[in-house]
Motif scaffolding. Structure first.
Motif, mmCIF file in Angstrom:
data_model
loop_
_atom_site.group_PDB
_atom_site.id
_atom_site.type_symbol
_atom_site.label_atom_id
_atom_site.label_comp_id
_atom_site.label_asym_id
_atom_site.label_seq_id
_atom_site.Cartn_x
_atom_site.Cartn_y
_atom_site.Cartn_z
ATOM 1 N N SER A 1 0.813 -1.215 0.000
ATOM 2 C CA SER A 1 0.000 0.000 0.000
ATOM 3 C C SER A 1 0.848 1.266 0.000
ATOM 4 O O SER A 1 0.353 2.338 -0.343
ATOM 5 N N GLN A 2 2.106 1.183 0.389
ATOM 6 C CA GLN A 2 2.958 2.360 0.481
ATOM 7 C C GLN A 2 4.087 2.262 -0.536
ATOM 8 O O GLN A 2 4.451 1.172 -0.991
ATOM 9 N N THR A 3 4.644 3.428 -0.877
ATOM 10 C CA THR A 3 5.763 3.494 -1.807
ATOM 11 C C THR A 3 6.939 4.185 -1.126
ATOM 12 O O THR A 3 6.762 5.024 -0.245
ATOM 13 N N VAL A 4 8.138 3.833 -1.550
ATOM 14 C CA VAL A 4 9.349 4.420 -0.984
ATOM 15 C C VAL A 4 9.502 5.841 -1.521
ATOM 16 O O VAL A 4 9.449 6.049 -2.740
ATOM 17 N N PRO A 5 9.697 6.856 -0.647
ATOM 18 C CA PRO A 5 9.897 8.229 -1.131
ATOM 19 C C PRO A 5 11.185 8.333 -1.946
ATOM 20 O O PRO A 5 12.228 7.838 -1.528
ATOM 21 N N VAL A 6 11.113 8.964 -3.099
ATOM 22 C CA VAL A 6 12.285 9.197 -3.946
ATOM 23 C C VAL A 6 12.687 10.653 -3.781
ATOM 24 O O VAL A 6 11.977 11.561 -4.226
ATOM 25 N N THR A 7 13.831 10.879 -3.123
ATOM 26 C CA THR A 7 14.250 12.245 -2.785
ATOM 27 C C THR A 7 15.466 12.711 -3.576
ATOM 28 O O THR A 7 15.934 13.837 -3.373
ATOM 29 N N SER A 8 16.021 11.869 -4.452
ATOM 30 C CA SER A 8 17.209 12.259 -5.207
ATOM 31 C C SER A 8 17.250 11.481 -6.513
ATOM 32 O O SER A 8 16.478 10.551 -6.728
ATOM 33 N N ASP A 9 18.189 11.896 -7.377
ATOM 34 C CA ASP A 9 18.362 11.230 -8.662
ATOM 35 C C ASP A 9 19.617 10.362 -8.690
ATOM 36 O O ASP A 9 20.000 9.860 -9.752
ATOM 37 N N ASP A 10 20.292 10.217 -7.541
ATOM 38 C CA ASP A 10 21.518 9.430 -7.508
ATOM 39 C C ASP A 10 21.199 7.953 -7.365
ATOM 40 O O ASP A 10 20.063 7.513 -7.566
ATOM 41 N N GLU A 11 22.239 7.158 -6.999
ATOM 42 C CA GLU A 11 22.050 5.715 -6.889
ATOM 43 C C GLU A 11 21.016 5.349 -5.837
ATOM 44 O O GLU A 11 20.262 4.377 -6.003
ATOM 45 N N VAL A 12 20.976 6.108 -4.729
ATOM 46 C CA VAL A 12 19.987 5.829 -3.688
ATOM 47 C C VAL A 12 18.574 6.075 -4.227
ATOM 48 O O VAL A 12 17.646 5.295 -3.976
ATOM 49 N N GLY A 13 18.398 7.156 -4.978
ATOM 50 C CA GLY A 13 17.098 7.427 -5.576
ATOM 51 C C GLY A 13 16.704 6.357 -6.585
ATOM 52 O O GLY A 13 15.540 5.950 -6.662
#
Length: 520
Positions: free
Chosen positions: A226-238
């Motif tokens: 039901s939930q999605t991971v917040p995407v806060t950057s465009d790097d490898e972590v994002g």
């Protein structure tokens, strides 16, 4: 996580910084020591050169073989030259290394000991411009290491008549290095403190989203999408966060498909089993009279056959989805396969007075697995026989374009609503109308047909017009001899050329799989 990545990353970065500072400090101290030594010797060399110039200019000849000097005047000049250098001394020796003049007066160590012969040899080989440079005690002259610089004194004839030595204690280097090391240590402590803070903050920032993703991944593993991971950057972590979200979406679809599959199978199994159980119980308890038992046993037999078809269809679907379907590709005449399939429905065709059209062609060669293609045609003919109207028409059409043979199966009848066309190939999907007309089907035939056609590299589409017809049209690779013949005529599709482009090159309209008004 905190005791793992954070600690390892932090201590790794700190170790790199510490090693870098140690190496930098060692190199810096080494360069500083060399610079201090060169600077000190340069100063002594200038003094020695000036002393040698004064000495040479003050030489007077007595008998042609010896020179006279005014030692008092030279001593004062030497002392004036050395006055700018604290703890330094200046003295002159003859060619044998014995001191003949010293800034310290007559009572000095220079007059007691001689300069070593190896130093004299090196001094004689050095030029006045560069002089001799060294570090030591000059034999027994000094008790502590000194910086030593010497310059040869030459007469009018160019011969060496003596040497000027300038010396300064090397103890100053230790004090200089201590001062440099103290300043470097203060700067290193400040840099380390800032580095530690930045590394710790950066590490926490890098690991924090990973910990958060681990929590989301744990929920995904428990089936909570039901939930999605917040995407806060465009790097490898994002990118990792986006990959987790894509995985979550895929898993949600798979989970929903699995639930639908279980629900559909349960529903399909429950209906015939309930019917079978009810009829058998009725026969056993006498509710159904003996004269009607054969009738109901026939119904039970039909339900058992329906269960058999359901299990067989599910096994086929399982093999397809597991990738266990292997193709035995051979060229064959698809018309023969159609005739064979129609023989299986001869009784139903006669009962509904169905007219068969479009099979007046002799041969249409395709390449594929004959048995699997037979199953495709059987499923399509079975569907057409079920839904064709009484006295209706089932027609077939063939067309070869761009290396593919298109086969159409059309039946007259009520057709399929437009909003349901995209769902007819789904597993267990049956329209409300088909549930009334198709009592024996399980909703797997068209799904299996589409999967087999796709496995051959073709495609299958459906078109329908309510109240008139329904048409299924699928493509299979044309047989190689046919493709070779078309290529020889220049009609073959070039690599990368779509069927529409080929049709346009041939001056005809490309077939539209969804064109319901096309005549077969």
């Amino acid at each position: 996580m905190r005791n793992g990545i954070v600690k390892r990353y932090f201590f790794t970065c700190v170790s790199v910084v510490l090693v870098s500072i140690v190496v930098l400090g060692a190199v810096f101290l080494g360069l500083s020591a060399q610079y201090f030594k060169d600077e000190r010797q340069d100063q002594l060399l200038i003094i020695a050169q000036r002393a040698a110039e004064r000495t040479s200019s003050g030489l007077t000849t007595s008998d042609g073989n010896s020179y006279l000097l005014d030692f008092d005047t030279l001593r004062q000049g030497y002392r004036l030259l050395i006055s700018t250098q604290e703890d330094a001394d200046l003295f002159m020796t003859d060619v044998n290394g014995a001191a003949v003049l010293c800034t310290e007066g007559t009572r000095c160590a220079h007059t007691t000991y001689r300069v070593p012969a190896d130093v004299l040899e090196k001094s004689s080989q050095a030029s006045v411009a560069k002089g001799y440079r060294g570090m030591g005690t000059l034999g027994e002259i000094y008790k502590r290491p000194h910086y030593i610089v010497s310059v040869p004194i030459t007469g009018d004839d160019g011969y060496i008549i003596g040497y000027v030595f300038a010396a300064s204690p090397a103890d100053e280097l230790s004090q200089f290095l201590v001062d440099v090391l103290r300043m470097f240590a203060i700067a290193a402590v400040v840099v380390l403190a800032i580095s530690f803070a930045v590394i710790y903050y950066t590490t926490k920032r890098l690991v924090s989203p990973l910990k958060e993703m681990a929590g989301y991944a744990a929920r995904f593993g428990q089936g909570d999408f039901s939930q999605t991971v917040p995407v806060t950057s465009d790097d490898e972590v994002g990118q990792l966060a986006m990959a987790l979200n894509n995985m979550s979406s895929s898993l949600a679809v798979v989970e929903q498909t699995r639930r639908n599959f279980v629900a559909n199978v349960s529903h399909e199994l429950k209906t015939p089993m309930t019917t079978i159980g009810g009829f058998v119980d009725g026969i056993l308890d006498g509710t159904i009279p003996p004269e009607r038992q054969n009738h109901y046993l026939g119904l039970v037999s039909n339900e058992v056959k329906r269960l058999s078809r359901l299990v067989s269809g599910m096994l086929n679907v399982s093999k397809i989805e597991a990738g266990e379907m292997t193709l035995n590709t051979v060229p064959f005449n698809i018309c023969e396969v159609i005739f064979t399939a129609l023989l299986s429905f001869e009784q139903q065709i006669e009962q509904k007075s169905i007219e068969i059209e479009g099979l007046d062609v002799d041969k249409v060669m395709v390449e594929g697995d004959r048995d699997l293609v037979h199953q495709v045609i059987y499923n399509l003919v079975d569907n057409a026989v079920k839904f064709v109207n009484e006295g209706g028409v089932i027609s077939f059409g063939f067309e070869t374009v761009g290396g593919y043979t298109f086969t159409a199966v059309r039946n007259s009848g009520e057709g399929i609503p437009k909003e349901q066309l995209q769902q007819v190939f789904d597993r267990f999907y049956k329209t409300d109308r088909s549930r009334g007309l198709d009592k024996k089907g399980v909703g797997l035939g068209l799904y299996i047909a589409k999967t087999i056609v796709n496995r051959h590299g073709g495609d299958i589409v459906v078109s329908s017009k309510e109240g008139e017809y329904t048409e299924f049209r699928f493509s299979l690779p044309a047989a190689k001899p046919l493709r070779a013949k078309r290529a020889a005529k220049g009609e073959g599709r070039r690599e990368g050329q779509p069927a529409d482009a080929l049709a346009e090159a041939e001056g005809q309209q490309a077939p539209d799989p969804g064109d319901g008004d096309r005549k077969i």
